[in-house]
Structures are given as structure tokens and as C-alpha cells.
Scaffold this active site. Structure first.
Site, short mmCIF file in Angstrom:
data_model
loop_
_atom_site.label_atom_id
_atom_site.label_comp_id
_atom_site.label_asym_id
_atom_site.label_seq_id
_atom_site.Cartn_x
_atom_site.Cartn_y
_atom_site.Cartn_z
N SER A 183 0.80 -1.22 0.00
CA SER A 183 0.00 0.00 0.00
C SER A 183 0.83 1.27 0.00
O SER A 183 0.35 2.31 -0.44
CB SER A 183 -0.97 0.00 1.18
OG SER A 183 -0.32 -0.34 2.37
N HIS A 211 -5.50 -3.44 -2.74
CA HIS A 211 -5.19 -2.54 -3.86
C HIS A 211 -5.11 -3.28 -5.19
O HIS A 211 -4.78 -2.68 -6.20
CB HIS A 211 -3.86 -1.82 -3.61
CG HIS A 211 -3.87 -0.97 -2.39
ND1 HIS A 211 -4.42 0.29 -2.35
CD2 HIS A 211 -3.43 -1.21 -1.13
CE1 HIS A 211 -4.31 0.79 -1.14
NE2 HIS A 211 -3.71 -0.10 -0.38
N LYS A 243 -11.74 0.72 -1.83
CA LYS A 243 -10.82 1.21 -2.85
C LYS A 243 -11.47 1.09 -4.23
O LYS A 243 -12.36 1.86 -4.54
CB LYS A 243 -9.49 0.49 -2.69
CG LYS A 243 -8.80 1.09 -1.45
CD LYS A 243 -7.89 0.23 -0.70
CE LYS A 243 -7.54 0.95 0.60
NZ LYS A 243 -7.04 0.05 1.62
C1 LIG Z 1 -7.02 -0.05 3.07
C2 LIG Z 1 -6.36 -1.33 3.44
C3 LIG Z 1 -6.89 -2.18 4.41
C4 LIG Z 1 -8.05 -1.76 5.29
O1 LIG Z 1 -9.25 -1.79 4.61
P1 LIG Z 1 -10.45 -0.91 5.18
O2 LIG Z 1 -11.65 -1.50 4.54
O3 LIG Z 1 -10.18 0.48 4.75
O4 LIG Z 1 -10.45 -1.09 6.67
C5 LIG Z 1 -6.31 -3.40 4.62
N1 LIG Z 1 -5.21 -3.77 3.92
C6 LIG Z 1 -4.65 -2.98 3.00
C7 LIG Z 1 -3.44 -3.44 2.26
C8 LIG Z 1 -5.20 -1.72 2.74
O5 LIG Z 1 -4.63 -0.91 1.86
#
Ligand SMILES: *Cc1c(COP(=O)(O)O)cnc(C)c1O
Length: 391
Positions: A183, A211, A243
Site C-alpha cells: 500500500s 489494492h 478502494k
Molecule cells: C485499506 C487497506 C486495508 C483496510 O481496509 P479498510 O476496509 O479500509 O479497513 C487493509 N489492507 C490494505 C493493504 C489496505 O490498503
């Protein structure tokens, strides 16, 4: 209100953080989140959103949300195992299982909770969790919550992963855990090698594809599609909706026995209110759109390529990322803040990422692209970066 007995220590530590250039602050967005946003009353061209495909504002996604919310209310009222699990949740789970080519899917209210729940439910005291050092905080926290022993390997270092597997040979069950797309760096985990090592050592694999899902692969099925992993060799997948799906929540896709185990034992699934049914209904629409509108992925790739060409031409220190997450390395957190500020003065918003979110000494700008950006937006960003980094 009484002060905490350690009030002064807290104040001092806040002060230190401010001095170190690490202080974090929220700002207020007014109106819609899109590539153009108003923050604290000022308009910006934004490169900070994870709405990679631009589905958060899609009229069909909005309409599905509004329709279900107006008929069924906003809150789901209860946990999934009571009356919170609606027909919309059930339908979404089935659609996601088909999309992911896995036997079953379980919804969670957030990706953070999915990661906590899946590691904790599958791993016990005599087991071992082996994680990439750059894994998302929620995976590291999920590992700690389980009572399993925690091992790390250097980022994407397959030799070190192999050593960890050798070192934990007779310990118990083992779970290798990795982001599919990292990320903060935007690079990919080498899934074929991870799967081969796991098979050789009888270890399970969990991939957090927050992602990757929706974005990678011709049909948006994420890391497994990108790497052309055979369906009988799929890892457990965590996907999130905040996302590329443009909604909220998350899911785990795996075989029926794993999913049933999570339904019985994942505490972050059991002891929480189900996400609103309207969100599940909107997410189903997103899932359909991201499959049929492959132009969104193609446009995103073209924007990424345009940015990288331009940034390399300007001599900016890019990282080796093929994804919508494009970090530009800074010398230190002070430079990162100064460049971030200069960009803001030019009407451009990017992520300014400092330790401890990234390792010490690797402060960076985190630039993310969306299918809603246009080539002229990328040009504006490049010329603003050129100006900001020259000063
Ligand atoms: C954004 C993210 C999460 C968390 O997801 P949410 O639904 O926003 O709590 C978990 N793992 C990764 C790699 C992320 O980028």
C-alpha cells in the site's frame, strides 16, 4: 473533565511529535470526494484517493444505495448471525465467490476487521504466522491478536521467506501473509514464488489484495489473475470495497471449510453490526460495473504510464511500481512536508507519508491515480512537482 494522571506525559509526547515533523491532522472535505475536492475551503486537484476506478460517484452505485436505504433503512440493526444479514449481503457473497472463482465468501465490515478476524480465527498458540515486513498494519495486528508466533521476512525477499519456512519446519501450522499490492510502495508480491514455496513447505497463504482487486488482471480479479495462478492453487484472499469498488467493507474468499471456520470463530465478524444492506447492494452494482467497464482499468494504466514517463524525464526518484500507487521518495520528513506544501500552494493534493507509516528515512509523496483523472491532470501534477522539487 478530570485530566488523566499521565496528562503531562501525553502533552510532551504530542509536542515531540510536532517538532519531529510527524504530527498528523485531519482536515475537512466539503462536498464530493473526487479528483477535484474542496478541503478546508480550498479547491484542489487531488491525487490522494483510492477510488481507483472512479466508482464511488457512479450514478448506478449511488442509485442502488439510495433505493435500498429508502426501502430498508440505513442501519442493518444487528450482527450477521442475528438479523443483520440481508438478502443483499447474501447475494453479494455469492457474486463475489463466482467473481473470485472460490467456493465461498464472507463479508466483513472493514478490511481492517477482515484481516484481524481471518488470522486470529485460523491460527492458534502452536502455529506460526510469517509476514512480509511491509505488510499493512491490520495484518500485523491480526497476527499479534492471534496467539501464534510471529515471524517476518524482508520485503519480497523469497530467500528469507524460504529460510523462515525451514526454521519453522516442525512447529505447527504455518500461514504466509502478504499484501498483494503493497500500500505504500505500490509494488506487487511475487505470488507464483510465494505459492511454490508454500506448497513445498505445506504452508497456507493469505493475500491481502486491497489494492489489487478490481484493478489488476484483464477482468479485475486482482493479483491471482495478474499472475495467472491456477484456480486450484489460489491463496485465501482478502479484498476490500473502500478502494476500487468505491463503497465500504471487505470480504474473505476461500474454500467452504475456511469460510465456515471464519463464520464460527472470527470475532471481528461475530461481534459487530453487519454493514448496511444498502452498502452491500451498492457494492453488487460496483462489482458488475468493474467487470463490464474494463475501459476504467485501461485508462488508469495509460495515466500511470504517462506519469511515469514524465516523472522519469524530470529526474524524480520514483519507486518500482506498476500500479496506481506511485511513491516519490523524499530525503526526509521535512522535505516531504515542504514539497507537499508547495504542491498545495499550486492547488494539488498528494499524500505526504512519514514514519511510522513507512520505515524511518523513507518519507515520501504518495500519489494515487483514478480512472477519473484526465491526461491534462497528470500534466499539471508533473509541472507542479517539477516546480516544488526545484525549490
Ligand atoms: C485499506 C487497506 C486495508 C483496510 O481496509 P479498510 O476496509 O479500509 O479497513 C487493509 N489492507 C490494505 C493493504 C489496505 O490498503
Amino acid at each position: 473533565m478530570a485530566q488523566l494522571p499521565w496528562h503531562t506525559q501525553l502533552q510532551q509526547s504530542l509536542q515531540q511529535r510536532r517538532k519531529a515533523g510527524l504530527y498528523r491532522q485531519t482536515r475537512q472535505r466539503q462536498g464530493e470526494q473526487s479528483v477535484e475536492v474542496v478541503v478546508d475551503g480550498q479547491s484542489f486537484l487531488s491525487f490522494t484517493s483510492n477510488d481507483y476506478l472512479g466508482l464511488a460517484s457512479h450514478p448506478d452505485v449511488r442509485a442502488a444505495f439510495i433505493d435500498v436505504a429508502s426501502k430498508e433503512g440505513v442501519g442493518s440493526g444487528a450482527a450477521h448471525l442475528l438479523t443483520g444479514h440481508s438478502v443483499h449481503h447474501q447475494q453479494l457473497e455469492q457474486e463475489l465467490a463466482a467473481f473470485c472463482q472460490q467456493q465461498a465468501v464472507l463479508l466483513f465490515s472493514t478490511g481492517y476487521m477482515a484481516n484481524m478476524g481471518v488470522i486470529d480465527a485460523l491460527m492458534g498458540r502452536h502455529d506460526v504466522v510469517i509476514q512480509d515486513k511491509l505488510n499493512h498494519a491490520s495484518l500485523l495486528d491480526g497476527g499479534r491478536l492471534s496467539e501464534a508466533k510471529q515471524w517476518r521476512y524482508a520485503h519480497n525477499d523469497m530467500q528469507q521467506l524460504q529460510r523462515r519456512l525451514d526454521q519453522t519446519r516442525d512447529v505447527g501450522q504455518r500461514l504466509i501473509v502478504s499484501d498483494g499490492v503493497f500500500s505504500m510502495d505500490g509494488d506487487l508480491a511475487p505470488l507464483p514464488e510465494i505459492m511454490a514455496l508454500a506448497n513445498q513447505h505445506r504452508s497456507a497463504v493469505l493475500i491481502d489484495d486491497a489494492h489489487g482487486i478490481g484493478v489488476l488482471g484483464p477482468q479485475g480479479r486482482g493479483s491471482v489473475e495478474h499472475w495467472q495462478i491456477a484456480a486450484d492453487n489460489y491463496p485465501i484472499i482478502v479484498g476490500t470495497f473502500g478502494k476500487a469498488f468505491g463503497t465500504a467493507g471487505a470480504f474473505v474468499a476461500a474454500d467452504e471449510v475456511v469460510i465456515e471456520t471464519l463464520r464460527q470463530h472470527a470475532r471481528s465478524y461475530i461481534y459487530t453490526t453487519a454493514q448496511p444492506a444498502a452498502i452491500a447492494a451498492a457494492t453488487s452494482v460496483s462489482l458488475r460495473l468493474l467487470q463490464v467497464e474494463s475501459w476504467r482499468r485501461e485508462k488508469l494504466q495509460a495515466l500511470i504510464a504517462q506519469f511515469r514517463r514524465g516523472a522519469i524525464h524530470l529526474g524524480l526518484p520514483l519507486m518500482d511500481s506498476p500500479t496506481a500507487i506511485q511513491p516519490v521518495l523524499m530525503h526526509d520528513e521535512h522535505q516531504a512536508m515542504a514539497v507537499g506544501q508547495s504542491l498545495e500552494q499550486q492547488g494539488i493534493l498528494v499524500g505526504v507519508i512519514r514514519p511510522p507509516t513507512v520505515p524511518a528515512g523513507s518519507a515520501r509523496l504518495r500519489i494515487t491515480f483514478s480512472a477519473l483523472h484526465e491526461p491534462e491532470h497528470v500534466e499539471r501534477l508533473l509541472s507542479a512537482l517539477d516546480h516544488a522539487c526545484a525549490h
